[in-house]
Write a protein that holds these residues in place. Structure first.
Motif, short mmCIF file in Angstrom:
data_model
loop_
_atom_site.label_atom_id
_atom_site.label_comp_id
_atom_site.label_asym_id
_atom_site.label_seq_id
_atom_site.Cartn_x
_atom_site.Cartn_y
_atom_site.Cartn_z
N GLY A 121 5.76 24.15 15.70
CA GLY A 121 4.42 23.63 15.48
C GLY A 121 3.64 24.47 14.50
O GLY A 121 4.16 25.44 13.93
N VAL A 122 2.38 24.10 14.32
CA VAL A 122 1.48 24.79 13.41
C VAL A 122 0.51 25.61 14.25
O VAL A 122 -0.10 25.09 15.20
CB VAL A 122 0.71 23.80 12.52
N TYR A 123 0.36 26.88 13.92
CA TYR A 123 -0.54 27.79 14.63
C TYR A 123 -1.66 28.19 13.67
O TYR A 123 -1.40 28.80 12.63
CB TYR A 123 0.22 29.02 15.12
N TYR A 124 -2.89 27.84 14.01
CA TYR A 124 -4.05 28.15 13.18
C TYR A 124 -4.74 29.39 13.75
O TYR A 124 -5.09 29.42 14.93
CB TYR A 124 -5.04 26.99 13.18
N LEU A 125 -4.91 30.40 12.91
CA LEU A 125 -5.66 31.60 13.29
C LEU A 125 -6.94 31.59 12.46
O LEU A 125 -6.93 31.92 11.28
CB LEU A 125 -4.84 32.86 13.01
N GLU A 126 -8.05 31.18 13.07
CA GLU A 126 -9.30 31.05 12.36
C GLU A 126 -10.05 32.37 12.37
O GLU A 126 -10.42 32.87 13.44
CB GLU A 126 -10.17 29.96 12.97
N ASN A 127 -10.24 32.94 11.18
CA ASN A 127 -10.94 34.21 11.01
C ASN A 127 -10.32 35.30 11.87
O ASN A 127 -11.03 36.16 12.40
CB ASN A 127 -12.44 34.06 11.32
N ALA A 128 -9.00 35.28 12.03
CA ALA A 128 -8.31 36.25 12.87
C ALA A 128 -7.03 36.70 12.16
O ALA A 128 -6.45 35.98 11.37
CB ALA A 128 -7.96 35.64 14.23
N ASP A 129 -6.60 37.91 12.48
CA ASP A 129 -5.38 38.48 11.92
C ASP A 129 -4.16 38.06 12.73
O ASP A 129 -4.25 37.83 13.94
CB ASP A 129 -5.45 40.00 11.91
N PHE A 130 -3.01 38.01 12.06
CA PHE A 130 -1.71 37.96 12.73
C PHE A 130 -1.24 39.40 12.75
O PHE A 130 -0.84 39.94 11.73
CB PHE A 130 -0.73 37.07 11.95
N ASP A 131 -1.34 40.06 13.90
CA ASP A 131 -1.15 41.50 14.00
C ASP A 131 -0.07 41.78 15.04
O ASP A 131 -0.29 41.55 16.23
CB ASP A 131 -2.47 42.16 14.39
N ALA A 132 1.09 42.23 14.61
CA ALA A 132 2.20 42.54 15.52
C ALA A 132 2.55 44.01 15.36
O ALA A 132 3.11 44.41 14.35
CB ALA A 132 3.40 41.65 15.20
N GLN A 133 2.22 44.80 16.37
CA GLN A 133 2.45 46.24 16.31
C GLN A 133 3.56 46.70 17.24
O GLN A 133 3.83 47.87 17.36
CB GLN A 133 1.14 46.98 16.65
N GLY A 134 4.21 45.77 17.90
CA GLY A 134 5.31 46.08 18.79
C GLY A 134 5.78 44.80 19.45
O GLY A 134 5.21 43.73 19.26
N GLY A 135 6.85 44.88 20.23
CA GLY A 135 7.36 43.71 20.92
C GLY A 135 8.18 42.81 20.03
O GLY A 135 8.59 43.19 18.93
N THR A 136 8.39 41.58 20.50
CA THR A 136 9.23 40.62 19.80
C THR A 136 8.52 39.27 19.73
O THR A 136 7.99 38.80 20.72
CB THR A 136 10.58 40.44 20.54
N ILE A 137 8.52 38.66 18.54
CA ILE A 137 7.98 37.32 18.34
C ILE A 137 9.07 36.49 17.68
O ILE A 137 9.57 36.86 16.62
CB ILE A 137 6.72 37.34 17.46
N THR A 138 9.44 35.36 18.32
CA THR A 138 10.48 34.49 17.79
C THR A 138 9.95 33.06 17.70
O THR A 138 9.01 32.70 18.41
CB THR A 138 11.74 34.49 18.67
N GLY A 139 10.57 32.25 16.84
CA GLY A 139 10.20 30.85 16.77
C GLY A 139 10.92 30.14 15.64
O GLY A 139 11.13 30.72 14.58
N THR A 140 11.28 28.89 15.87
CA THR A 140 11.92 28.04 14.87
C THR A 140 11.04 26.82 14.67
O THR A 140 10.55 26.24 15.64
CB THR A 140 13.32 27.62 15.33
N GLY A 141 10.85 26.40 13.40
CA GLY A 141 9.99 25.27 13.11
C GLY A 141 8.52 25.63 13.21
O GLY A 141 7.68 24.83 13.61
N VAL A 142 8.20 26.88 12.80
CA VAL A 142 6.86 27.44 12.98
C VAL A 142 6.16 27.61 11.63
O VAL A 142 6.76 28.08 10.67
CB VAL A 142 6.95 28.82 13.69
N THR A 143 4.88 27.23 11.58
CA THR A 143 4.01 27.55 10.45
C THR A 143 2.77 28.22 11.00
O THR A 143 2.16 27.73 11.95
CB THR A 143 3.60 26.27 9.67
N ILE A 144 2.40 29.37 10.42
CA ILE A 144 1.20 30.10 10.82
C ILE A 144 0.21 30.01 9.67
O ILE A 144 0.55 30.34 8.53
CB ILE A 144 1.52 31.56 11.15
N ILE A 145 -1.01 29.54 9.96
CA ILE A 145 -2.04 29.38 8.93
C ILE A 145 -3.22 30.27 9.24
O ILE A 145 -3.84 30.15 10.30
CB ILE A 145 -2.48 27.90 8.80
#
Length: 162
Positions: free
Chosen positions: A9-33
């Motif tokens: 799916g599409v993930y909208y981050l409005e006026n926010a950061d995509f901030d990954a400082q540890g852990g695991t993030i996975t996904g197929t068919g993903v769009t981050i806006i």
């Protein structure tokens, strides 16, 4: 420090950061806006494992059934054109050997930095950015064999003339 799986799916981050400082993030068919009046930035740390694949014609046809992520085929991370060109804007991907990005990055008004050991991460990445900077052991590979979002794009040729 945990594990997060993003469903297609599409993930909208409005006026926010995509901030990954540890852990695991996975996904197929993903769009981050990264969107809004003051779009955020992407910041990943070498301690994080990020494994993301953009939607493709195949995933749209088979699993997403025409949902809005099909509008963003092969697009993985998009930053809105509302983002201003600034030397203080910090879009940084600091890679680990187990991370990968498969799809296009679109940062039309800001710089995108690849640091650390992001070579494996960028094998399947397509990049459109105002500026791109590589440092540390970062590199980008020109072999997209096995990449899900493998698409040839006709674009402009840029040459330096002395």
């Amino acid at each position: 420090g945990g594990t997060t799986h993003l469903n297609p799916g599409v993930y909208y981050l409005e006026n926010a950061d995509f901030d990954a400082q540890g852990g695991t993030i996975t996904g197929t068919g993903v769009t981050i806006i990264l969107t809004g009046n003051n779009p955020g930035t992407i910041k990943t740390n070498g301690n994080a494992t990020i494994q993301l694949t953009a939607p493709t014609a195949t995933t749209c046809a088979s699993s997403l059934n025409g949902t809005n992520s099909c509008n963003y085929q092969n697009m993985l991370i998009i930053q809105s054109t509302n983002a201003t060109d600034s030397n203080s804007a910090n879009n940084t991907i600091n890679g680990s050997s187990s991370s990968f990005f498969d799809g296009a990055f679109y940062f039309p008004n800001q710089q995108l930095n690849f640091t650390g050991s992001s070579g494996n991460m960028t094998k399947c990445a397509m990049i459109v950015a105002r500026r791109v900077q590589f440092s540390g052991n970062a590199n980008i590979q020109n072999n997209t064999t096995g990449c899900t979002a493998n698409t040839q794009v006709t674009g402009w040729e840029i040459r330096l003339i002395a």
